[in-house]
Write a protein that holds these residues in place. Sequence first.
Motif, PDB file in Angstrom:
ATOM      1  N   TYR A 259      -8.877   3.398  -6.923  1.00  0.00           N
ATOM      2  CA  TYR A 259      -9.006   4.335  -6.594  1.00  0.00           C
ATOM      3  C   TYR A 259      -8.328   2.644  -5.048  1.00  0.00           C
ATOM      4  O   TYR A 259      -7.888   3.180  -4.261  1.00  0.00           O
ATOM      5  N   LEU A 260      -8.638   1.792  -5.423  1.00  0.00           N
ATOM      6  CA  LEU A 260      -7.986   0.120  -4.726  1.00  0.00           C
ATOM      7  C   LEU A 260      -6.986   0.566  -4.933  1.00  0.00           C
ATOM      8  O   LEU A 260      -5.995  -0.098  -3.668  1.00  0.00           O
ATOM      9  N   VAL A 261      -6.601   0.378  -5.782  1.00  0.00           N
ATOM     10  CA  VAL A 261      -4.932   0.236  -5.945  1.00  0.00           C
ATOM     11  C   VAL A 261      -4.380   0.630  -4.753  1.00  0.00           C
ATOM     12  O   VAL A 261      -3.127   0.836  -3.655  1.00  0.00           O
ATOM     13  N   PHE A 262      -4.373   2.721  -4.562  1.00  0.00           N
ATOM     14  CA  PHE A 262      -4.030   3.318  -3.996  1.00  0.00           C
ATOM     15  C   PHE A 262      -4.453   3.094  -2.070  1.00  0.00           C
ATOM     16  O   PHE A 262      -3.447   2.581  -1.522  1.00  0.00           O
ATOM     17  N   ASP A 263      -5.659   2.339  -2.059  1.00  0.00           N
ATOM     18  CA  ASP A 263      -6.127   2.284  -0.579  1.00  0.00           C
ATOM     19  C   ASP A 263      -5.414   0.882   0.180  1.00  0.00           C
ATOM     20  O   ASP A 263      -5.147   0.524   0.857  1.00  0.00           O
ATOM     21  N   GLN A 264      -5.005  -0.070  -1.551  1.00  0.00           N
ATOM     22  CA  GLN A 264      -3.763  -0.988  -0.694  1.00  0.00           C
ATOM     23  C   GLN A 264      -2.453  -0.723   0.274  1.00  0.00           C
ATOM     24  O   GLN A 264      -2.372  -1.611   1.492  1.00  0.00           O
TER      25      GLN A 264
ATOM     26  N   SER B 159       0.189   1.545   5.033  1.00  0.00           N
ATOM     27  CA  SER B 159       1.674   1.600   5.358  1.00  0.00           C
ATOM     28  C   SER B 159       2.347   3.199   4.749  1.00  0.00           C
ATOM     29  O   SER B 159       2.849   3.558   5.858  1.00  0.00           O
ATOM     30  N   TYR B 160       1.395   4.215   4.241  1.00  0.00           N
ATOM     31  CA  TYR B 160       2.166   5.171   4.249  1.00  0.00           C
ATOM     32  C   TYR B 160       1.405   5.875   5.383  1.00  0.00           C
ATOM     33  O   TYR B 160       2.103   6.518   6.106  1.00  0.00           O
ATOM     34  N   PHE B 161       0.080   5.577   5.472  1.00  0.00           N
ATOM     35  CA  PHE B 161      -0.578   6.660   6.844  1.00  0.00           C
ATOM     36  C   PHE B 161       0.256   5.961   8.322  1.00  0.00           C
ATOM     37  O   PHE B 161       1.165   7.003   9.180  1.00  0.00           O
ATOM     38  N   ALA B 162       0.238   4.989   8.289  1.00  0.00           N
ATOM     39  CA  ALA B 162       2.048   4.696   9.856  1.00  0.00           C
ATOM     40  C   ALA B 162       3.199   5.684   9.853  1.00  0.00           C
ATOM     41  O   ALA B 162       3.548   5.150  10.729  1.00  0.00           O
ATOM     42  N   SER B 163       3.321   5.888   8.847  1.00  0.00           N
ATOM     43  CA  SER B 163       5.139   6.764   8.195  1.00  0.00           C
ATOM     44  C   SER B 163       5.270   7.756   8.609  1.00  0.00           C
ATOM     45  O   SER B 163       6.178   7.877   8.681  1.00  0.00           O
ATOM     46  N   LEU B 164       3.600   7.781   9.217  1.00  0.00           N
ATOM     47  CA  LEU B 164       3.609   9.690   9.432  1.00  0.00           C
ATOM     48  C   LEU B 164       3.483   9.788  10.660  1.00  0.00           C
ATOM     49  O   LEU B 164       3.204  11.032  11.154  1.00  0.00           O
ATOM     50  N   PHE B 165       4.001   8.799  11.231  1.00  0.00           N
ATOM     51  CA  PHE B 165       3.394   8.692  12.518  1.00  0.00           C
ATOM     52  C   PHE B 165       4.930   8.410  13.407  1.00  0.00           C
ATOM     53  O   PHE B 165       5.343   7.868  13.040  1.00  0.00           O
ATOM     54  N   PRO B 166       4.846   9.068  15.162  1.00  0.00           N
ATOM     55  CA  PRO B 166       6.273   8.649  15.261  1.00  0.00           C
ATOM     56  C   PRO B 166       6.974   7.494  15.273  1.00  0.00           C
ATOM     57  O   PRO B 166       8.379   7.969  15.067  1.00  0.00           O
ATOM     58  N   THR B 167       5.896   6.374  15.700  1.00  0.00           N
ATOM     59  CA  THR B 167       6.136   5.104  15.026  1.00  0.00           C
ATOM     60  C   THR B 167       5.440   4.446  14.224  1.00  0.00           C
ATOM     61  O   THR B 167       4.759   4.749  14.426  1.00  0.00           O
ATOM     62  N   PRO B 168       5.968   3.253  14.055  1.00  0.00           N
ATOM     63  CA  PRO B 168       5.196   2.416  12.653  1.00  0.00           C
ATOM     64  C   PRO B 168       4.016   1.326  14.058  1.00  0.00           C
ATOM     65  O   PRO B 168       3.118   1.526  13.632  1.00  0.00           O
ATOM     66  N   GLN B 169       4.915   1.109  15.223  1.00  0.00           N
ATOM     67  CA  GLN B 169       3.576   0.668  15.918  1.00  0.00           C
ATOM     68  C   GLN B 169       1.972   1.676  16.176  1.00  0.00           C
ATOM     69  O   GLN B 169       1.292   1.667  16.611  1.00  0.00           O
TER      70      GLN B 169
ATOM     71  N   LEU C 213      -6.814  -4.036 -10.751  1.00  0.00           N
ATOM     72  CA  LEU C 213      -5.353  -4.745  -9.345  1.00  0.00           C
ATOM     73  C   LEU C 213      -4.470  -5.780  -9.698  1.00  0.00           C
ATOM     74  O   LEU C 213      -3.716  -5.105  -9.298  1.00  0.00           O
ATOM     75  N   ALA C 214      -5.029  -6.749 -10.159  1.00  0.00           N
ATOM     76  CA  ALA C 214      -3.715  -8.043 -10.429  1.00  0.00           C
ATOM     77  C   ALA C 214      -2.901  -6.678 -11.865  1.00  0.00           C
ATOM     78  O   ALA C 214      -1.498  -6.787 -11.533  1.00  0.00           O
ATOM     79  N   ILE C 215      -3.341  -6.340 -12.343  1.00  0.00           N
ATOM     80  CA  ILE C 215      -2.737  -5.377 -13.518  1.00  0.00           C
ATOM     81  C   ILE C 215      -1.721  -4.160 -13.266  1.00  0.00           C
ATOM     82  O   ILE C 215      -0.927  -3.595 -13.499  1.00  0.00           O
TER      83      ILE C 215
ATOM     84  N   VAL D 127       1.837   0.086  -9.628  1.00  0.00           N
ATOM     85  CA  VAL D 127       2.199   0.845  -8.930  1.00  0.00           C
ATOM     86  C   VAL D 127       2.732   0.577  -7.412  1.00  0.00           C
ATOM     87  O   VAL D 127       3.422   1.569  -6.771  1.00  0.00           O
ATOM     88  N   GLY D 128       3.135  -0.065  -7.253  1.00  0.00           N
ATOM     89  CA  GLY D 128       4.081  -0.730  -5.992  1.00  0.00           C
ATOM     90  C   GLY D 128       5.984  -0.486  -7.059  1.00  0.00           C
ATOM     91  O   GLY D 128       6.673   0.149  -6.439  1.00  0.00           O
ATOM     92  N   LYS D 129       6.011  -0.959  -7.413  1.00  0.00           N
ATOM     93  CA  LYS D 129       7.485  -0.176  -8.649  1.00  0.00           C
ATOM     94  C   LYS D 129       7.921   0.568  -8.455  1.00  0.00           C
ATOM     95  O   LYS D 129       8.614   1.877  -8.265  1.00  0.00           O
ATOM     96  N   SER D 130       6.275   1.826  -8.611  1.00  0.00           N
ATOM     97  CA  SER D 130       6.110   3.582  -8.599  1.00  0.00           C
ATOM     98  C   SER D 130       7.074   3.696  -7.181  1.00  0.00           C
ATOM     99  O   SER D 130       7.238   5.045  -7.159  1.00  0.00           O
ATOM    100  N   TYR D 131       6.742   3.046  -6.088  1.00  0.00           N
ATOM    101  CA  TYR D 131       6.020   3.765  -4.740  1.00  0.00           C
ATOM    102  C   TYR D 131       7.472   3.361  -4.768  1.00  0.00           C
ATOM    103  O   TYR D 131       8.473   4.561  -3.344  1.00  0.00           O
ATOM    104  N   ASP D 132       8.556   2.644  -4.923  1.00  0.00           N
ATOM    105  CA  ASP D 132      10.144   2.394  -5.165  1.00  0.00           C
ATOM    106  C   ASP D 132      10.615   3.135  -5.472  1.00  0.00           C
ATOM    107  O   ASP D 132      12.068   4.155  -5.410  1.00  0.00           O
ATOM    108  N   LEU D 133      10.140   4.146  -6.893  1.00  0.00           N
ATOM    109  CA  LEU D 133      11.608   4.779  -7.296  1.00  0.00           C
ATOM    110  C   LEU D 133      10.362   5.904  -7.344  1.00  0.00           C
ATOM    111  O   LEU D 133      11.727   6.840  -6.927  1.00  0.00           O
TER     112      LEU D 133
END
Length: 269
Positions: free
Chosen positions: A98-103, A107-117, A224-226, A231-237
């Motif tokens: 859950y913590l690694v998901f929340d990290q 970014s994902y939340f902001a991507s669902l809005f019309p602008t990142p700002q 989290l270190a592991i 998970v970051g690589k998975s986001y990219d792939l």
Amino acid sequence: GRRYGFEYSRVRLCGSLGFASAAMMSGHLFNINPGINFFIASGAGLLMLLMLLAWRTETDGAAVGAAKTVRLADALGLLRDPKFWRFMVFILGVTNLYLVFDQQFPSYFASLFPTPQMGAAMFGYLNSAQIFIEAGGLFLSPILVKRIGAKNGLMLAGTIMMLRIGGSSFAVGPVSISVLKMLHSVELPILVVSVFRYIAHHFDTRLASTLYMVGVSFGHSLGLAILSPMVGKSYDLIGFPSTYLVLAGLALIFLLLSALALEPTPAET
């Protein structure tokens, strides 16, 4: 808390109120200049340090004597206790996922809005509202956990975490992702109270702080270190939604294992 007769969640409530107040303006300040938030946070940290240096509490001779009886061998003995490792199934499995998901969730939340700002500002406002609700939950959660028992409290919190992770993969816009984010305000109070009550019921109270630091805090940092690089690589792939489904599936597996591993904890009347 045991010395003065109050719940940890009541103390955490005050922290949540402070967090909510800061979150109300952090999103807006981030859009102006991200450095502003860091300067304010540093100033608040220095102020807290001065307050701690000036604050004095009474010394409890009995408590000091009890603390001195805790030896390094006692703390290391936790690593040989099967109950400790059964508890860690939940901590290292469910909560770390859950913590690694929340990290990277902001970014994902902001991507669902019309602008990142707009997304960053809305995240700050929503975070503030979530934490105010969380504060109320921290006041009420001890009542719930006492009624259902600490183990059931952990299982309930874990279920909410899993649902939020999996549900986020199906979010289609600002409204649905905002509703899912608000689940955090329900899950966290139950989790915090359940963890402390579970530790108090199943372990030597002299080792409670040691167990929390080693089992929960260090366990989270290690996990989290592991997990973070993978998970970051998975986001990219495969992207955020597919990664969230994988994390939710793993959380379900560890939640079922936790149901078998955690010690039964009776309700308190």
